[in-house]
Design a protein around this motif. Structure first.
Motif, mmCIF file in Angstrom:
data_model
loop_
_atom_site.group_PDB
_atom_site.id
_atom_site.type_symbol
_atom_site.label_atom_id
_atom_site.label_comp_id
_atom_site.label_asym_id
_atom_site.label_seq_id
_atom_site.Cartn_x
_atom_site.Cartn_y
_atom_site.Cartn_z
ATOM 1 N N VAL B 100 0.864 -1.184 0.000
ATOM 2 C CA VAL B 100 0.000 0.000 0.000
ATOM 3 C C VAL B 100 0.891 1.221 0.000
ATOM 4 N N SER B 101 0.371 2.285 -0.592
ATOM 5 C CA SER B 101 1.161 3.513 -0.581
ATOM 6 C C SER B 101 0.366 4.598 0.115
ATOM 7 N N HIS B 102 1.045 5.416 0.826
ATOM 8 C CA HIS B 102 0.383 6.578 1.402
ATOM 9 C C HIS B 102 1.313 7.779 1.288
ATOM 10 N N LEU B 103 0.721 8.947 1.427
ATOM 11 C CA LEU B 103 1.477 10.183 1.259
ATOM 12 C C LEU B 103 2.092 10.619 2.561
ATOM 13 N N VAL B 122 0.077 12.604 5.813
ATOM 14 C CA VAL B 122 -1.045 13.367 5.260
ATOM 15 C C VAL B 122 -2.311 12.619 5.644
ATOM 16 N N ASP B 123 -2.620 12.631 6.937
ATOM 17 C CA ASP B 123 -3.750 11.805 7.380
ATOM 18 C C ASP B 123 -5.070 12.564 7.325
ATOM 19 N N VAL B 124 -5.022 13.860 7.470
ATOM 20 C CA VAL B 124 -6.256 14.650 7.402
ATOM 21 C C VAL B 124 -6.094 15.616 6.234
ATOM 22 N N ASP B 134 6.662 23.340 -2.899
ATOM 23 C CA ASP B 134 6.707 23.725 -4.309
ATOM 24 C C ASP B 134 5.452 23.229 -5.016
ATOM 25 N N GLU B 135 5.037 22.020 -4.635
ATOM 26 C CA GLU B 135 3.885 21.403 -5.273
ATOM 27 C C GLU B 135 3.064 20.698 -4.219
ATOM 28 N N TYR B 136 1.773 20.900 -4.228
ATOM 29 C CA TYR B 136 0.908 20.226 -3.261
ATOM 30 C C TYR B 136 0.268 19.010 -3.925
ATOM 31 N N PRO B 137 0.263 17.861 -3.239
ATOM 32 C CA PRO B 137 -0.456 16.720 -3.801
ATOM 33 C C PRO B 137 -1.949 16.862 -3.513
ATOM 34 N N VAL B 138 -2.776 16.170 -4.303
ATOM 35 C CA VAL B 138 -4.203 16.132 -3.973
ATOM 36 C C VAL B 138 -4.341 15.325 -2.692
ATOM 37 N N PRO B 139 -4.879 15.884 -1.624
ATOM 38 C CA PRO B 139 -4.973 15.103 -0.387
ATOM 39 C C PRO B 139 -5.926 13.923 -0.587
ATOM 40 N N PRO B 140 -5.490 12.720 -0.196
ATOM 41 C CA PRO B 140 -6.378 11.567 -0.376
ATOM 42 C C PRO B 140 -7.592 11.667 0.547
ATOM 43 N N LEU B 141 -8.692 11.044 0.115
ATOM 44 C CA LEU B 141 -9.875 11.029 0.969
ATOM 45 C C LEU B 141 -9.597 10.176 2.199
ATOM 46 N N PRO B 142 -10.140 10.541 3.355
ATOM 47 C CA PRO B 142 -9.942 9.734 4.571
ATOM 48 C C PRO B 142 -10.786 8.457 4.569
ATOM 49 N N TYR B 143 -11.471 8.154 3.461
ATOM 50 C CA TYR B 143 -12.340 6.963 3.398
ATOM 51 C C TYR B 143 -12.403 6.535 1.939
ATOM 52 N N GLU B 144 -12.984 5.346 1.710
ATOM 53 C CA GLU B 144 -13.110 4.856 0.333
ATOM 54 C C GLU B 144 -14.146 5.677 -0.424
ATOM 55 N N TYR B 145 -14.082 5.584 -1.762
ATOM 56 C CA TYR B 145 -15.010 6.380 -2.570
ATOM 57 C C TYR B 145 -16.464 5.965 -2.368
ATOM 58 N N ASP B 146 -16.683 4.680 -2.044
ATOM 59 C CA ASP B 146 -18.077 4.255 -1.869
ATOM 60 C C ASP B 146 -18.521 4.301 -0.413
ATOM 61 N N HIS B 161 -13.616 14.305 -6.438
ATOM 62 C CA HIS B 161 -12.250 14.298 -5.923
ATOM 63 C C HIS B 161 -11.219 14.248 -7.051
ATOM 64 N N LEU B 162 -11.376 13.288 -7.957
ATOM 65 C CA LEU B 162 -10.355 13.064 -8.992
ATOM 66 C C LEU B 162 -10.482 14.019 -10.164
ATOM 67 N N GLY B 163 -11.683 14.592 -10.356
ATOM 68 C CA GLY B 163 -11.872 15.548 -11.437
ATOM 69 C C GLY B 163 -11.707 16.973 -10.934
ATOM 70 N N HIS B 164 -12.604 17.393 -10.073
ATOM 71 C CA HIS B 164 -12.624 18.790 -9.634
ATOM 72 C C HIS B 164 -11.509 19.131 -8.670
ATOM 73 N N HIS B 165 -11.436 18.422 -7.531
ATOM 74 C CA HIS B 165 -10.438 18.757 -6.515
ATOM 75 C C HIS B 165 -9.031 18.618 -7.089
ATOM 76 N N ALA B 166 -8.816 17.539 -7.842
ATOM 77 C CA ALA B 166 -7.500 17.331 -8.448
ATOM 78 C C ALA B 166 -7.194 18.429 -9.463
ATOM 79 N N GLY B 167 -8.212 18.853 -10.207
ATOM 80 C CA GLY B 167 -8.031 19.921 -11.186
ATOM 81 C C GLY B 167 -7.618 21.227 -10.524
ATOM 82 N N TYR B 168 -8.296 21.573 -9.443
ATOM 83 C CA TYR B 168 -7.936 22.798 -8.722
ATOM 84 C C TYR B 168 -6.506 22.703 -8.204
ATOM 85 N N THR B 169 -6.142 21.509 -7.691
ATOM 86 C CA THR B 169 -4.799 21.326 -7.135
ATOM 87 C C THR B 169 -3.738 21.542 -8.210
ATOM 88 N N ARG B 170 -3.982 20.917 -9.378
ATOM 89 C CA ARG B 170 -3.020 21.049 -10.489
ATOM 90 C C ARG B 170 -2.859 22.495 -10.905
#
Lengths: 223, 357
Positions: B100-103, B122-124, B134-146, B161-170
């Motif tokens: 498993v990978s985590h940030l 990056v737990d919360v 220099d660059e912020y990662p998209v913070p992962p959700l604290p729970y599964e998508y479902d 999360h993957l469309g909007h939040h990630a887009g703003y982050t980028r």
């Protein structure tokens, strides 16, 4: 052929007539000039149905309610309430105006190149249709949050102009430009089909743009 | 800290020693005084060179129990002249491993100042906003998508999360890079955390401000949205704020249902795209319900946001279409008051100038 409904609407939209009759005009949801599914695959039937029968209908209803309240406040001389109703009139009135224009701007037989006098104006003011398409698409995609991209006619300077408005701010009241073509970029206009990819929706909508209607509006605006 | 250079010239040795003793005595006293005054007013984190953090994906191999098969168990059930088996199927488990990978945030090699910690997890979702990176990662959700079903559907959670939040982050990262490349490193506002930058919007140069305001705002607002929600069990009792927060809400809104009603009505009547917030005004120590348009953040008006509902159509359109009140009702079911309290405490620590995260 004018249907009964259209005839009544024509009569009802004549301000003098209605004023003489002493009744206040109630806004109604205009019919779509085509089926909900007619603009597929560019805009899905589901979106068209929700957009027209739910969103636009809500603007119409809320506009009527706001105007009732305005009339009451005016009768009582309650200026505070009149002013407080301003935002509601702008949102819902703008929403009604904008969508009424939008439905006529689209057609299942639309797309292709502009025609008529508006084509000359486009070539004169933007160099080419491709350039207009590029600039207007960019302006529409760039709208922050909810709003509209517009192609408008500047009467004073006799030229076409691209503008963007926030929320339901009506183009003419806000900028003085006469609306010719509007692209609704509120998320409800495309989300079910295009999700967050607004650029795909804006690029696709050119396939159903009704140049005949835009030319008509242009000629009417020039008078 | 104070430094002195003193030239001794041609003094003789004994007097040099005496002079040195006095010199060091003075230096000692001055240092103590200097330190004492530094402790009374802790240096605010916003001035001077900031430690720089780099987000890393850390791979970890963790064991888990997995059913690898089954075996038949024969229990002899015999009478005196017949042999028979009662077969039972017994599951067999083995230990398997998965990666498993985590940030994690690590101190960057080129950090202009030392970091208070080696690594931070990056737990919360919102904790990274006060770090300079220099660059912020998209913070992962604290729970599964479902996990937020049936209140927020999996599709919406994914696209949001993957469309909007990630887009703003980028786009925020791109806007920050553009600004920083132009101005260069140093101790200006650009070499600071996104939180501090949003707190000082008007100091961003005009040409960069809109992009940072919209995308930085989107980055931070969504982090708080995800953080203050949590999955809800089927027969969970109604969720209510804990003691201190409940007291504050009652003090500001008379009672909890009044607060809920006011919040809901504000959310129902907000026009266009935006958010409804419960924020603390740190100067007056009051709680207020207020709105922001588009991706504007309460942080930019000096407020401390505690709870938020996203009223942009993308937050609910796939599931509820135009029925915003249904979305608001579903969202209330997911509000996690424990997380709201944690966020409130986090702001208190930030305002007190503490380094701990």
């Amino acid at each position: 052929m004018l249907s009964c409904v259209k005839l009544t609407q024509r009569v009802a939209s004549h301000p003098g007539l209605m004023a003489a009759a002493g009744t206040r005009l109630k806004h109604t949801l205009p019919d779509l000039p085509y089926d909900y599914g007619a603009l597929e695959p560019t805009i899905s039937a589901e979106i068209m149905q929700l957009h027209h029968s739910k969103h636009h209908a809500t603007y119409v209803n809320n506009l009527n309610v706001a105007e009732e309240k305005l009339a009451e406040a005016q009768a009582k001389g309650d200026v505070t309430t009149e002013i407080a109703l301003g935002p509601a009139l702008k949102f819902n009135g703008g929403g009604h105006l904008n969508h009424s224009i939008f439905w006529t701007n689209l057609s299942p037989n639309g797309g292709g190149e502009p025609q008529g006098e508006v084509l000359e104006a486009i070539n004169r003011d933007f160099g080419s249709f491709e350039n207009l398409k590029k600039k207007m698409s960019a302006a529409s995609v760039a709208v922050q949050g909810s709003g509209w991209g517009w192609l408008g006619y500047d009467k004073e300077n006799n030229r076409l102009s691209i503008a963007a408005c926030a929320n339901q701010d009506p183009l003419q009241a806000t900028t003085g430009l006469v609306p010719l073509l509007g692209i609704d970029v509120w998320e409800h206009a495309y989300y079910l089909q295009y999700k967050n990819v607004r650029p795909d929706y804006v690029n696709a909508i050119w396939n159903v743009v009704n140049w005949e209607n835009i030319n008509e509006r242009f000629l009417a605006a020039k008078k | 800290m104070f430094s002195f250079t003193v030239g001794f010239g041609s003094l003789r040795f004994r007097s040099v020693m005496a002079f040195q003793r006095v010199f060091f005595a003075i230096l000692f006293v001055v240092t103590i005084l200097g330190n004492a005054s530094a402790q009374e007013t802790p240096s605010p984190p916003s001035i001077g060179k900031q430690p720089k953090w780099c987000a890393m994906e850390v791979q970890e191999v963790i064991p888990y129990r997995r059913r690898s098969g089954s075996r038949m168990d024969c229990r002899r059930r015999c009478t005196w002249n017949t042999f028979c088996c009662e077969f039972n199927v017994i599951p067999v488990y083995t230990t398997a491993y998965r990666e498993v990978s985590h940030l994690e945030w690590k101190c960057c090699d080129d950090s202009p100042a030392p970091c208070p910690y080696e690594t931070l997890s990056v737990d919360v979702p919102y904790k990274g906003i006060r770090l300079f990176a220099d660059e912020y990662p998209v913070p992962p959700l604290p729970y599964e998508y479902d996990a937020l079903e049936p209140y927020i559907d999996e599709k919406t959670a994914r696209v949001h999360h993957l469309g909007h939040h990630a887009g703003y982050t980028r786009k925020m990262n791109a806007a920050l890079k553009k600004w920083r490349d132009e101005v260069g490193p140093g101790v200006g506002l650009q070499s600071n955390s996104i939180l501090h930058i949003l707190e000082n919007l008007d100091q961003i140069p005009d040409k960069h401000r809109t992009a940072i305001r919209n995308n930085g705002g989107g980055f931070v607002n969504h982090a708080i949205y995800w953080a203050t929600m949590s999955p809800r069990g089927e027969s969970e009792p109604p969720r209510l704020p804990e003691a201190t927060l409940a007291t504050e809400i009652i003090a500001n809104f008379h009672n909890f249902s009044n607060f809920q009603e006011q919040f809901t009505n504000t959310a129902k009547t907000l026009f266009g795209s935006g958010y409804v917030w419960l924020s603390r005004n740190p100067r007056e120590q009051t709680l207020i319900i207020h709105t922001t348009a588009n991706q504007d953040s309460p942080i930019s008006t000096g407020l401390r946001p505690l709870l938020v509902i996203d009223i942009w159509e993308h937050a609910y359109y796939l599931k509820h279409q135009n029925k915003r009140p249904d979305h608001i009702q579903d969202w209330w079911a997911l509000v996690d008051w424990g997380q709201v309290k944690a966020l409130s405490d986090w702001w208190a620590a930030y305002d007190a100038g503490h380094d701990e995260l």
